[in-house]
Scaffold this motif. Sequence first.
Motif, PDB file in Angstrom:
ATOM      1  N   GLU A  21      -5.797   2.851   3.837  1.00  0.00           N
ATOM      2  CA  GLU A  21      -6.049   4.089   4.583  1.00  0.00           C
ATOM      3  C   GLU A  21      -5.640   5.348   3.827  1.00  0.00           C
ATOM      4  O   GLU A  21      -5.918   6.445   4.281  1.00  0.00           O
ATOM      5  CB  GLU A  21      -5.279   4.028   5.910  1.00  0.00           C
ATOM      6  N   ARG A  22      -4.970   5.200   2.704  1.00  0.00           N
ATOM      7  CA  ARG A  22      -4.457   6.380   2.006  1.00  0.00           C
ATOM      8  C   ARG A  22      -5.577   7.124   1.291  1.00  0.00           C
ATOM      9  O   ARG A  22      -6.467   6.521   0.704  1.00  0.00           O
ATOM     10  CB  ARG A  22      -3.384   5.960   0.997  1.00  0.00           C
ATOM     11  N   ASP A  23      -5.490   8.450   1.328  1.00  0.00           N
ATOM     12  CA  ASP A  23      -6.502   9.254   0.640  1.00  0.00           C
ATOM     13  C   ASP A  23      -5.945   9.924  -0.616  1.00  0.00           C
ATOM     14  O   ASP A  23      -6.625  10.713  -1.251  1.00  0.00           O
ATOM     15  CB  ASP A  23      -7.126  10.284   1.584  1.00  0.00           C
ATOM     16  N   ASP A  24      -4.710   9.553  -0.986  1.00  0.00           N
ATOM     17  CA  ASP A  24      -4.110  10.134  -2.194  1.00  0.00           C
ATOM     18  C   ASP A  24      -4.048   9.122  -3.349  1.00  0.00           C
ATOM     19  O   ASP A  24      -3.386   9.353  -4.354  1.00  0.00           O
ATOM     20  CB  ASP A  24      -2.709  10.671  -1.890  1.00  0.00           C
TER      21      ASP A  24
ATOM     22  N   ASN B 203      -6.561   5.948  -5.575  1.00  0.00           N
ATOM     23  CA  ASN B 203      -7.910   5.462  -5.877  1.00  0.00           C
ATOM     24  C   ASN B 203      -8.012   4.025  -5.375  1.00  0.00           C
ATOM     25  O   ASN B 203      -7.185   3.180  -5.756  1.00  0.00           O
ATOM     26  CB  ASN B 203      -8.165   5.520  -7.383  1.00  0.00           C
TER      27      ASN B 203
ATOM     28  N   GLU C 294     -15.898   1.092  -5.947  1.00  0.00           N
ATOM     29  CA  GLU C 294     -14.965   2.112  -5.478  1.00  0.00           C
ATOM     30  C   GLU C 294     -15.151   2.286  -3.974  1.00  0.00           C
ATOM     31  O   GLU C 294     -16.272   2.244  -3.465  1.00  0.00           O
ATOM     32  CB  GLU C 294     -15.195   3.432  -6.195  1.00  0.00           C
TER      33      GLU C 294
ATOM     34  N   GLU D 256       0.830  -1.217   0.000  1.00  0.00           N
ATOM     35  CA  GLU D 256       0.000   0.000   0.000  1.00  0.00           C
ATOM     36  C   GLU D 256       0.863   1.265   0.000  1.00  0.00           C
ATOM     37  O   GLU D 256       0.595   2.187  -0.771  1.00  0.00           O
ATOM     38  CB  GLU D 256      -0.980   0.022   1.173  1.00  0.00           C
TER      39      GLU D 256
ATOM     40  N   THR E  66     -14.772   4.700  -0.749  1.00  0.00           N
ATOM     41  CA  THR E  66     -14.632   6.090  -0.324  1.00  0.00           C
ATOM     42  C   THR E  66     -14.227   6.096   1.135  1.00  0.00           C
ATOM     43  O   THR E  66     -14.946   5.544   1.980  1.00  0.00           O
ATOM     44  CB  THR E  66     -15.972   6.839  -0.507  1.00  0.00           C
ATOM     45  N   LEU E  67     -13.088   6.675   1.422  1.00  0.00           N
ATOM     46  CA  LEU E  67     -12.620   6.751   2.803  1.00  0.00           C
ATOM     47  C   LEU E  67     -13.388   7.837   3.547  1.00  0.00           C
ATOM     48  O   LEU E  67     -13.617   8.908   3.007  1.00  0.00           O
ATOM     49  CB  LEU E  67     -11.123   7.047   2.859  1.00  0.00           C
ATOM     50  N   VAL E  68     -13.743   7.525   4.767  1.00  0.00           N
ATOM     51  CA  VAL E  68     -14.425   8.492   5.624  1.00  0.00           C
ATOM     52  C   VAL E  68     -13.376   9.171   6.479  1.00  0.00           C
ATOM     53  O   VAL E  68     -12.618   8.522   7.198  1.00  0.00           O
ATOM     54  CB  VAL E  68     -15.486   7.794   6.516  1.00  0.00           C
ATOM     55  N   LYS E  69     -13.286  10.479   6.375  1.00  0.00           N
ATOM     56  CA  LYS E  69     -12.290  11.238   7.167  1.00  0.00           C
ATOM     57  C   LYS E  69     -12.734  11.286   8.630  1.00  0.00           C
ATOM     58  O   LYS E  69     -13.896  11.513   8.923  1.00  0.00           O
ATOM     59  CB  LYS E  69     -12.176  12.668   6.631  1.00  0.00           C
TER      60      LYS E  69
END
Length: 185
Positions: A103-106, A108, A179, A82, A181-184
């Motif tokens: 866990e990465r948000d940068d 896809n 897809e 990852e 979508t990570l929840v901040k």
Amino acid sequence: MKEEIIIAGFGGQGVLSMGKILAYSGVMQGQEVTWMPSYGPEMRGGTANVTVVLSDNRISSPILHAFDTAIILNQQSMDKFEPLVKPGGLLLYDPNGITRHPERDDINIYKIEAAEEAAQLKSAKTFNMIVLGAFLKVKPVVEMENVLKGLKKSLPERHHHLIPMNEKAIQRGGEIVKEVTLVKA
């Protein structure tokens, strides 16, 4: 176009086969290709990974330190690869057996419940083709007609009767990929 891919999981999950099919597909499409497997001495149950590079231009080295795409099929591979996905890259994973999700948000992130789908189809051997179908839906780096040629080239002739089943599994993977979508926090 240049796509640097790592496919990683346990031996027996079809990791190397998936990479080989992608590599043959690229060759059939006239691309420059490298395929570099890596696995432990164990055949089944040990870790296995393969790097595949598909490019319209010459490839300088098959050795990669960062990837455009990581296809992850177990927790050890998630932990290891990852962080090596390039920003803006793709991480595709099967959540079966994963305890720490990406866990990465940068990057896809997509998930494919291939183990569950293969069980529902009563065909564990289609697992890797479901994953491959999901990847090709999200990132169509090779054309489907070349994937089928690559499948035919990589399977021994005595298994060619399985090609229609594998073709359906590839199609099914493209239908069920989701897809993430990570929840901040």
